[in-house]
Design an enzyme around this catalytic site. Structure first.
Site, PDB file in Angstrom:
ATOM      1  NE  ARG A 158      -3.401   0.765   0.100  1.00 50.43           N
ATOM      2  CZ  ARG A 158      -4.347   1.406   0.776  1.00 50.43           C
ATOM      3  NH1 ARG A 158      -5.082   0.766   1.648  1.00 50.43           N
ATOM      4  NH2 ARG A 158      -4.564   2.695   0.581  1.00 50.43           N
ATOM      5  NE  ARG A 193      -1.691   2.501 -19.133  1.00 52.08           N
ATOM      6  CZ  ARG A 193      -2.783   3.047 -18.606  1.00 52.08           C
ATOM      7  NH1 ARG A 193      -2.875   4.347 -18.447  1.00 52.08           N
ATOM      8  NH2 ARG A 193      -3.798   2.281 -18.241  1.00 52.08           N
ATOM      9  CB  CYS A 218      -7.950   5.023 -12.213  1.00 49.12           C
ATOM     10  SG  CYS A 218      -6.275   5.297 -12.787  1.00 49.12           S
ATOM     11  CD  GLU A 232     -10.089   6.051  -1.034  1.00 45.89           C
ATOM     12  OE1 GLU A 232     -10.401   5.521   0.053  1.00 45.89           O
ATOM     13  OE2 GLU A 232      -9.362   5.500  -1.878  1.00 45.89           O
ATOM     14  NE  ARG A 284      -6.654   6.405   1.241  1.00 44.79           N
ATOM     15  CZ  ARG A 284      -7.283   7.569   1.413  1.00 44.79           C
ATOM     16  NH1 ARG A 284      -7.813   8.188   0.367  1.00 44.79           N
ATOM     17  NH2 ARG A 284      -7.377   8.122   2.600  1.00 44.79           N
ATOM     18  CE1 TYR A 287      -0.985   4.955   3.226  1.00 45.79           C
ATOM     19  CE2 TYR A 287       0.793   3.585   4.080  1.00 45.79           C
ATOM     20  CZ  TYR A 287      -0.504   3.710   3.600  1.00 45.79           C
ATOM     21  OH  TYR A 287      -1.297   2.605   3.488  1.00 45.79           O
ATOM     22  NE  ARG A 323      -3.057   1.476   7.848  1.00 46.08           N
ATOM     23  CZ  ARG A 323      -2.952   0.244   7.358  1.00 46.08           C
ATOM     24  NH1 ARG A 323      -3.201   0.000   6.104  1.00 46.08           N
ATOM     25  NH2 ARG A 323      -2.598  -0.740   8.146  1.00 46.08           N
TER      26      ARG A 323
END
Length: 120
Positions: A7, A63, A74, A77, A89, A107, A115
């Site tokens: 993540r 890409r 994609c 959220e 994210r 992050y 997080r």
């Protein structure tokens, strides 16, 4: 080889194609480098973006750094009250023999506090 998930998240200061390219490419590159992952290990990458980002697909930025042969998608959220704004994210799916605990989630910028349960 096991299938693993990695993540990461970042934020943009403004919604421009240049800002999206810079921040997504920085995030994806840092995720790969911090975990010693080669592009051949990637299975797929899921990007989500908050509702306030419209200038460029995050996958387009990925890409452009050589991930054109990796399946990328994609999505939006969830629009949660008080959620982090201008946020992208990432969930990378990859093949690796290491245990989940060996990976370092990344992050950056305004997403650093998303997080706080993960070690820095």
């Amino acid at each position: 080889m096991a299938l693993r998930g990695l993540r990461g998240a970042t934020t943009l200061d403004e919604d421009t194609p240049e800002a999206m390219r810079e921040r997504v490419q920085e995030l994806v590159s840092r995720m790969l480098a911090a975990n010693g992952i080669g592009k051949e290990q990637l299975v797929s990458i899921l990007f989500t973006a908050t509702d306030d980002l419209h200038s460029l697909f995050p996958a387009t930025a990925a890409r452009e750094i050589g991930l054109g042969d990796v399946p990328l998608i994609c999505a939006r959220e969830l629009d949660i009250v008080g959620g982090t704004q201008r946020c992208v994210r990432v969930l990378m799916h990859l093949e690796d023999e290491r245990p989940r605990s060996a990976f370092h989630h990344v992050y950056l910028h305004g997403a650093v506090g998303l997080r706080d349960d993960l070690p820095a």
